[in-house]
Design a protein around this motif. Sequence first.
Motif, short mmCIF file in Angstrom:
data_model
loop_
_atom_site.label_atom_id
_atom_site.label_comp_id
_atom_site.label_asym_id
_atom_site.label_seq_id
_atom_site.Cartn_x
_atom_site.Cartn_y
_atom_site.Cartn_z
N ILE A 1 1.91 -6.80 -6.85
CA ILE A 1 2.24 -7.32 -5.51
C ILE A 1 1.26 -6.76 -4.49
N LEU A 2 0.96 -5.48 -4.63
CA LEU A 2 0.03 -4.82 -3.70
C LEU A 2 -1.39 -5.38 -3.87
N LYS B 1 0.37 -9.58 -1.51
CA LYS B 1 1.69 -10.15 -1.16
C LYS B 1 2.61 -9.11 -0.53
N ALA B 2 2.22 -7.85 -0.59
CA ALA B 2 3.09 -6.80 -0.07
C ALA B 2 3.23 -6.91 1.44
N LYS B 3 4.48 -6.66 1.92
CA LYS B 3 4.73 -6.71 3.35
C LYS B 3 4.59 -5.31 3.97
N ALA B 4 4.81 -4.29 3.16
CA ALA B 4 4.74 -2.92 3.66
C ALA B 4 4.46 -1.98 2.50
N ILE B 5 3.91 -0.82 2.84
CA ILE B 5 3.65 0.19 1.81
C ILE B 5 4.17 1.53 2.31
N ARG B 6 4.83 2.26 1.45
CA ARG B 6 5.36 3.58 1.83
C ARG B 6 4.21 4.58 1.82
N THR C 1 3.71 6.12 -1.57
CA THR C 1 2.96 5.27 -2.51
C THR C 1 1.47 5.36 -2.21
N ASN D 1 5.07 -4.08 -8.99
CA ASN D 1 4.85 -3.63 -7.61
C ASN D 1 3.36 -3.46 -7.32
#
Lengths: 179, 66
Positions: free
Chosen positions: B34-35, B39-44, B47, B31
Amino acid sequence: MKPKTKTETVLTILKTIALLAFIFYSNICVMYLVLFVASIFTTQPFSNIFMELNLLELKDQNFLKYTLTVTLLIVLAALKAIVWYRASGIIQKIKVENPFTMEMTRRLEKISYSILFIWILGYIARTFSFWLTNQRGLAESLREQMSTEGFLFMAGLLFIVSQIFRRGVELQSENELTV
Amino acid sequence: MAIVVNLDVMMARRKVSLNELSEKVNITLSNLSILKTGKAKAIRFSTLEAICEALDCQPGDILEYT
Protein backbone atom coordinates in the motif's frame (compact mmCIF):
# COMPACT_ATOMS: atom_id res chain seq x y z
CA MET A 1 -21.77 -23.65 17.78
CA LYS A 2 -20.76 -20.11 18.64
CA PRO A 3 -23.28 -18.48 21.02
CA LYS A 4 -25.05 -15.41 19.61
CA THR A 5 -24.09 -12.02 20.94
CA LYS A 6 -26.73 -9.63 22.24
CA THR A 7 -26.42 -7.49 19.10
CA GLU A 8 -26.97 -10.47 16.84
CA THR A 9 -30.05 -11.49 18.83
CA VAL A 10 -31.47 -7.97 18.58
CA LEU A 11 -30.75 -7.90 14.84
CA THR A 12 -32.53 -11.23 14.37
CA ILE A 13 -35.60 -9.92 16.21
CA LEU A 14 -35.54 -6.70 14.18
CA LYS A 15 -35.23 -8.65 10.94
CA THR A 16 -38.31 -10.68 11.85
CA ILE A 17 -40.27 -7.53 12.76
CA ALA A 18 -39.22 -5.82 9.52
CA LEU A 19 -40.25 -8.81 7.43
CA LEU A 20 -43.61 -9.07 9.21
CA ALA A 21 -44.23 -5.34 8.72
CA PHE A 22 -43.31 -5.66 5.03
CA ILE A 23 -45.76 -8.55 4.63
CA PHE A 24 -48.45 -6.59 6.50
CA TYR A 25 -48.16 -3.45 4.35
CA SER A 26 -47.83 -5.51 1.15
CA ASN A 27 -51.08 -7.27 2.04
CA ILE A 28 -52.77 -3.94 2.77
CA CYS A 29 -51.62 -2.61 -0.60
CA VAL A 30 -52.83 -5.68 -2.48
CA MET A 31 -56.12 -5.64 -0.56
CA TYR A 32 -56.74 -1.97 -1.47
CA LEU A 33 -55.92 -2.74 -5.11
CA VAL A 34 -58.23 -5.76 -5.26
CA LEU A 35 -61.08 -3.92 -3.53
CA PHE A 36 -60.67 -0.94 -5.86
CA VAL A 37 -60.73 -3.10 -8.97
CA ALA A 38 -63.73 -4.98 -7.58
CA SER A 39 -65.52 -1.71 -6.81
CA ILE A 40 -65.22 -0.67 -10.48
CA PHE A 41 -67.09 -3.72 -11.66
CA THR A 42 -69.56 -4.14 -8.78
CA THR A 43 -71.68 -1.87 -6.66
CA GLN A 44 -69.93 -3.05 -3.48
CA PRO A 45 -68.43 -0.18 -1.51
CA PHE A 46 -64.73 0.22 -1.09
CA SER A 47 -64.39 -0.26 2.61
CA ASN A 48 -61.26 -0.61 4.60
CA ILE A 49 -62.13 -3.26 7.13
CA PHE A 50 -59.29 -2.20 9.40
CA MET A 51 -59.75 1.53 9.42
CA GLU A 52 -63.56 1.74 8.83
CA LEU A 53 -63.14 4.04 5.86
CA ASN A 54 -66.26 3.86 3.70
CA LEU A 55 -65.90 5.56 0.33
CA LEU A 56 -69.23 4.44 -1.17
CA GLU A 57 -70.74 7.93 -1.27
CA LEU A 58 -67.57 9.40 -2.73
CA LYS A 59 -67.57 6.76 -5.44
CA ASP A 60 -71.17 7.65 -6.36
CA GLN A 61 -70.52 11.42 -6.26
CA ASN A 62 -67.25 11.73 -8.10
CA PHE A 63 -65.43 8.69 -9.48
CA LEU A 64 -62.26 10.66 -10.27
CA LYS A 65 -61.85 11.87 -6.68
CA TYR A 66 -62.66 8.37 -5.46
CA THR A 67 -59.92 6.98 -7.73
CA LEU A 68 -57.47 9.65 -6.53
CA THR A 69 -58.21 8.89 -2.89
CA VAL A 70 -57.82 5.16 -3.34
CA THR A 71 -54.66 5.64 -5.39
CA LEU A 72 -53.18 7.70 -2.57
CA LEU A 73 -54.02 4.98 -0.07
CA ILE A 74 -52.49 2.30 -2.29
CA VAL A 75 -49.33 4.31 -2.97
CA LEU A 76 -48.85 5.12 0.73
CA ALA A 77 -49.24 1.47 1.69
CA ALA A 78 -46.86 0.44 -1.10
CA LEU A 79 -44.26 3.00 -0.01
CA LYS A 80 -44.47 1.80 3.59
CA ALA A 81 -44.00 -1.77 2.38
CA ILE A 82 -40.95 -0.67 0.35
CA VAL A 83 -39.47 1.10 3.40
CA TRP A 84 -39.85 -2.01 5.55
CA TYR A 85 -38.42 -4.16 2.75
CA ARG A 86 -35.37 -1.90 2.53
CA ALA A 87 -35.06 -1.93 6.32
CA SER A 88 -35.07 -5.73 6.38
CA GLY A 89 -32.47 -5.66 3.59
CA ILE A 90 -30.19 -3.48 5.70
CA ILE A 91 -30.59 -5.70 8.74
CA GLN A 92 -29.78 -8.78 6.65
CA LYS A 93 -26.72 -7.30 4.97
CA ILE A 94 -25.20 -5.50 7.92
CA LYS A 95 -22.10 -7.15 9.34
CA VAL A 96 -21.60 -6.55 13.04
CA GLU A 97 -17.79 -6.86 12.70
CA ASN A 98 -17.64 -4.21 9.98
CA PRO A 99 -20.87 -2.19 9.72
CA PHE A 100 -19.41 0.92 8.09
CA THR A 101 -19.62 0.34 4.35
CA MET A 102 -20.67 2.61 1.50
CA GLU A 103 -23.44 0.16 0.65
CA MET A 104 -25.00 0.61 4.11
CA THR A 105 -24.66 4.39 3.80
CA ARG A 106 -26.45 4.41 0.45
CA ARG A 107 -29.20 2.09 1.71
CA LEU A 108 -29.81 4.32 4.73
CA GLU A 109 -29.94 7.40 2.50
CA LYS A 110 -32.44 5.70 0.18
CA ILE A 111 -34.68 4.78 3.12
CA SER A 112 -34.55 8.34 4.46
CA TYR A 113 -35.60 9.67 1.03
CA SER A 114 -38.44 7.12 0.86
CA ILE A 115 -39.68 8.13 4.31
CA LEU A 116 -39.47 11.80 3.32
CA PHE A 117 -41.51 11.05 0.21
CA ILE A 118 -44.12 9.26 2.35
CA TRP A 119 -44.37 12.36 4.54
CA ILE A 120 -44.73 14.67 1.51
CA LEU A 121 -47.44 12.44 0.02
CA GLY A 122 -49.25 12.20 3.34
CA TYR A 123 -49.04 15.98 3.75
CA ILE A 124 -50.50 16.57 0.29
CA ALA A 125 -53.25 14.03 0.96
CA ARG A 126 -54.12 15.64 4.32
CA THR A 127 -54.10 19.14 2.81
CA PHE A 128 -56.50 18.13 0.04
CA SER A 129 -58.56 15.66 2.10
CA PHE A 130 -61.64 17.93 2.20
CA TRP A 131 -61.40 18.69 -1.53
CA LEU A 132 -61.07 14.95 -2.23
CA THR A 133 -63.97 13.78 -0.07
CA ASN A 134 -66.39 16.76 0.03
CA GLN A 135 -67.43 15.53 3.49
CA ARG A 136 -66.05 16.75 6.80
CA GLY A 137 -66.47 13.39 8.55
CA LEU A 138 -64.84 11.41 5.78
CA ALA A 139 -62.10 14.02 5.41
CA GLU A 140 -61.26 13.64 9.11
CA SER A 141 -61.13 9.85 8.79
CA LEU A 142 -58.94 10.15 5.71
CA ARG A 143 -56.61 12.59 7.48
CA GLU A 144 -56.29 10.14 10.36
CA GLN A 145 -55.52 7.30 8.02
CA MET A 146 -52.95 9.26 6.08
CA SER A 147 -51.31 10.63 9.20
CA THR A 148 -47.57 10.68 8.60
CA GLU A 149 -46.57 13.18 11.25
CA GLY A 150 -43.65 11.27 12.71
CA PHE A 151 -42.23 10.47 9.30
CA LEU A 152 -40.49 13.82 8.76
CA PHE A 153 -38.62 13.43 12.04
CA MET A 154 -37.76 9.83 11.15
CA ALA A 155 -36.50 10.84 7.70
CA GLY A 156 -34.31 13.55 9.21
CA LEU A 157 -32.96 11.25 11.88
CA LEU A 158 -32.19 8.49 9.41
CA PHE A 159 -30.46 10.94 7.08
CA ILE A 160 -28.25 12.11 9.94
CA VAL A 161 -27.45 8.48 10.77
CA SER A 162 -26.53 7.85 7.12
CA GLN A 163 -24.16 10.84 7.18
CA ILE A 164 -22.59 9.51 10.37
CA PHE A 165 -22.13 6.18 8.60
CA ARG A 166 -20.56 8.00 5.66
CA ARG A 167 -18.09 9.68 7.98
CA GLY A 168 -17.48 6.32 9.64
CA VAL A 169 -16.62 4.83 6.24
CA GLU A 170 -14.19 7.68 5.56
CA LEU A 171 -12.49 7.26 8.94
CA GLN A 172 -12.32 3.49 8.51
CA SER A 173 -10.81 3.85 5.05
CA GLU A 174 -8.23 6.30 6.39
CA ASN A 175 -7.41 3.93 9.23
CA GLU A 176 -7.05 0.97 6.88
CA LEU A 177 -4.74 2.97 4.64
CA THR A 178 -2.57 4.15 7.53
CA VAL A 179 0.65 2.17 7.51
CA MET B 1 -1.65 13.32 -3.67
CA ALA B 2 1.19 15.87 -3.33
CA ILE B 3 3.36 13.55 -1.20
CA VAL B 4 5.19 10.95 -3.26
CA VAL B 5 6.60 7.79 -1.67
CA ASN B 6 9.96 6.75 -3.12
CA LEU B 7 10.21 3.49 -1.22
CA ASP B 8 10.88 1.44 -4.35
CA VAL B 9 13.80 3.74 -5.25
CA MET B 10 15.43 3.27 -1.84
CA MET B 11 14.77 -0.46 -1.90
CA ALA B 12 16.49 -0.70 -5.29
CA ARG B 13 19.48 1.33 -4.02
CA ARG B 14 19.89 -0.86 -0.97
CA LYS B 15 19.06 -3.98 -2.97
CA VAL B 16 16.36 -5.04 -0.55
CA SER B 17 13.26 -6.91 -1.68
CA LEU B 18 9.77 -6.27 -0.37
CA ASN B 19 9.76 -9.58 1.52
CA GLU B 20 13.07 -8.80 3.24
CA LEU B 21 11.95 -5.31 4.17
CA SER B 22 8.67 -6.67 5.49
CA GLU B 23 10.56 -9.06 7.80
CA LYS B 24 13.03 -6.38 8.94
CA VAL B 25 10.45 -3.73 9.86
CA ASN B 26 7.77 -6.18 10.98
CA ILE B 27 5.08 -4.78 8.69
CA THR B 28 2.83 -6.96 6.56
CA LEU B 29 3.50 -7.25 2.86
CA SER B 30 0.09 -5.80 2.05
CA ASN B 31 0.77 -2.68 4.14
CA LEU B 32 4.19 -2.22 2.53
CA SER B 33 2.59 -2.68 -0.85
CA ILE B 34 0.00 0.00 0.00
CA LEU B 35 2.86 2.33 0.90
CA LYS B 36 4.95 1.46 -2.15
CA THR B 37 2.08 1.98 -4.62
CA GLY B 38 1.18 5.37 -3.17
CA LYS B 39 -2.24 4.32 -1.87
CA ALA B 40 -1.43 5.04 1.77
CA LYS B 41 -3.31 7.93 3.35
CA ALA B 42 -1.02 8.25 6.38
CA ILE B 43 2.12 6.76 7.86
CA ARG B 44 2.95 6.37 11.54
CA PHE B 45 6.22 7.77 12.80
CA SER B 46 7.07 4.34 14.21
CA THR B 47 6.69 2.80 10.74
CA LEU B 48 8.77 5.56 9.13
CA GLU B 49 11.45 5.10 11.79
CA ALA B 50 11.54 1.34 11.22
CA ILE B 51 11.83 1.74 7.44
CA CYS B 52 14.58 4.40 7.72
CA GLU B 53 16.51 2.16 10.11
CA ALA B 54 16.14 -0.86 7.82
CA LEU B 55 17.14 1.05 4.67
CA ASP B 56 19.70 3.30 6.41
CA CYS B 57 18.21 6.50 5.01
CA GLN B 58 16.45 9.73 5.98
CA PRO B 59 12.68 10.30 5.89
CA GLY B 60 13.27 12.76 3.05
CA ASP B 61 14.70 9.92 0.98
CA ILE B 62 11.42 8.04 1.30
CA LEU B 63 8.94 10.94 1.19
CA GLU B 64 8.95 13.75 -1.35
CA TYR B 65 6.64 16.73 -1.71
CA THR B 66 5.84 17.67 -5.31
